[in-house]
Design an enzyme around this catalytic site. Sequence first.
Site, PDB file in Angstrom:
ATOM      1  N   LYS A   1       1.127  -1.712   0.287  1.00 21.92           N
ATOM      2  CA  LYS A   1      -0.253  -0.478  -0.166  1.00 21.92           C
ATOM      3  C   LYS A   1       0.697   1.488   0.344  1.00 21.92           C
ATOM      4  CE  LYS A   1      -3.837  -1.766   1.980  1.00 21.92           C
ATOM      5  NZ  LYS A   1      -5.806  -2.126   3.388  1.00 21.92           N
TER       6      LYS A   1
ATOM      7  N   ASP B   1     -10.359   2.152   2.440  1.00 18.41           N
ATOM      8  CA  ASP B   1     -10.674   2.109   3.893  1.00 18.41           C
ATOM      9  C   ASP B   1     -11.683   2.262   5.288  1.00 18.41           C
ATOM     10  OD1 ASP B   1      -9.432  -0.890   3.533  1.00 18.41           O
ATOM     11  OD2 ASP B   1      -7.453   0.233   3.691  1.00 18.41           O
TER      12      ASP B   1
END
Length: 284
Positions: free
Chosen positions: A71, A107
Site C-alpha cells: 500500500k 478503507d
Amino acid sequence: MTIDRSEQNAAVIGHPIAHSRSPMIHNYWRKLHGVGGLYRRADVPPAEIARYLAQFGETGLVGANVTVPHKEAAYAASVDLDAAARAIGAVNTLVYTEGGLHGRNTDAHGFIANLDDRLPGWDAAIRPLMLLGAGGAARAVLHGLLTRGFDRIYVVNRTLDRAEALRRDFGAAIAPLRWDDLGGRLGDCGLLVNSTSLGMTGKPPLDIDLAPAGADLLVNDLVYAPLETPLLAAARRRGLRAADGLGMLLHQAAPAFAAWHGVMPAVTPELRAMVEADLYPVKA
Ligand code: NAP
C-alpha cells in the site's frame, strides 16, 4: 503496442495473495452489472513492486486494488492522491489513465459504511470513542471517524510511541492511552473498535475486561477471521451491540468498482453470505 481496455480487467496486487476474496467480490458484481473481462490476483514480490507499478500501463488493467505489503509503494507510485489516501498515507485502490496511476484509499469508507449498515445510529450521540491498535488499519479508522466529526478518540496501543505518532499526524482529537489505563476510560466511551491483529486465527486472543463499559457501548472488531472473535463474543455475552469486520472488507471494495466501471455496487446479504460461506465453510 495497442492494448484493448474494453474488457476492463482489474486485479488485486499483494504478496502473498492466494487468500484474497477480492476476486470473488468483484467478479460477483461484474456479472451482476454486465462488466466484461476479469478481476484476478497479481502476486508481486516486494522486490518487483516498484517496476510493476512503473510499467502498469503494459498490464492492460484499468486499475487495481492493493493490499499488504504494497500500500505504501502504491502511494509512492501515484501521480495524484485523493484526500483519504493522503491522510492515511497508503493507497488501496489504483485507477489507471494515460496520465498515470491515481491513488485512492477506500478503507475509511469501508469502515464507516459497515458501521452505518450493521449498527445504525452508531454516531447519533457524539461521545469519546476508543480505538485499540495504531497500525495501518488504525489510520483508516481514524480518518473515517474524524471525517464523521468525532473530536475525542482514545488510541490504546501496546507501543505507546505509535499512538503518539497518530496524534501528531491526525491532531489533538487523538488521545494516546496505555493498555493499563483502558479500563479507567472505557466507561465514557460510546464505541470500542479493535484494529489490532489480536483475536485473529493464529494470534493470541484480545483479552480485555468489558466490565467498566456502559450498557450502550457499541463494539466493532476489524478482525474477520474468525467472524465471531473473542471480543465480539464477550460483548454479546454482556448484551452489547456488536459488528464484525467482514462488512468493512465488502464495503471498501464498492468505491473501487465504481471508480473503474462507473456504477456503485451494493453490498447485499447475498454477497455477504457468499463470501462468508467461502471464508468459513461448514465442517461436515
Ligand atoms: P499492523 O499495521 O501490523 O498493526 C497491528 C496492530 O496490532 C498494532 O497496533 C500492534 O501493536 C497490534 N498488536 C499486534 N500484536 C499484538 C500483541 N501481541 N499485543 C498487543 N498488540 C498487538 O496491522 P493492520 O494492517 O493495522 O491490521 C490489523 C488488523 O486489522 C488485522 O487483523 C487485519 O486483518 C485487520 N483488518 C481488517 C480489515 C477489514 O476490512 N475488516 C481491513 C484492514 C485490516 P504494536 O504497535 O505495539 O506492535
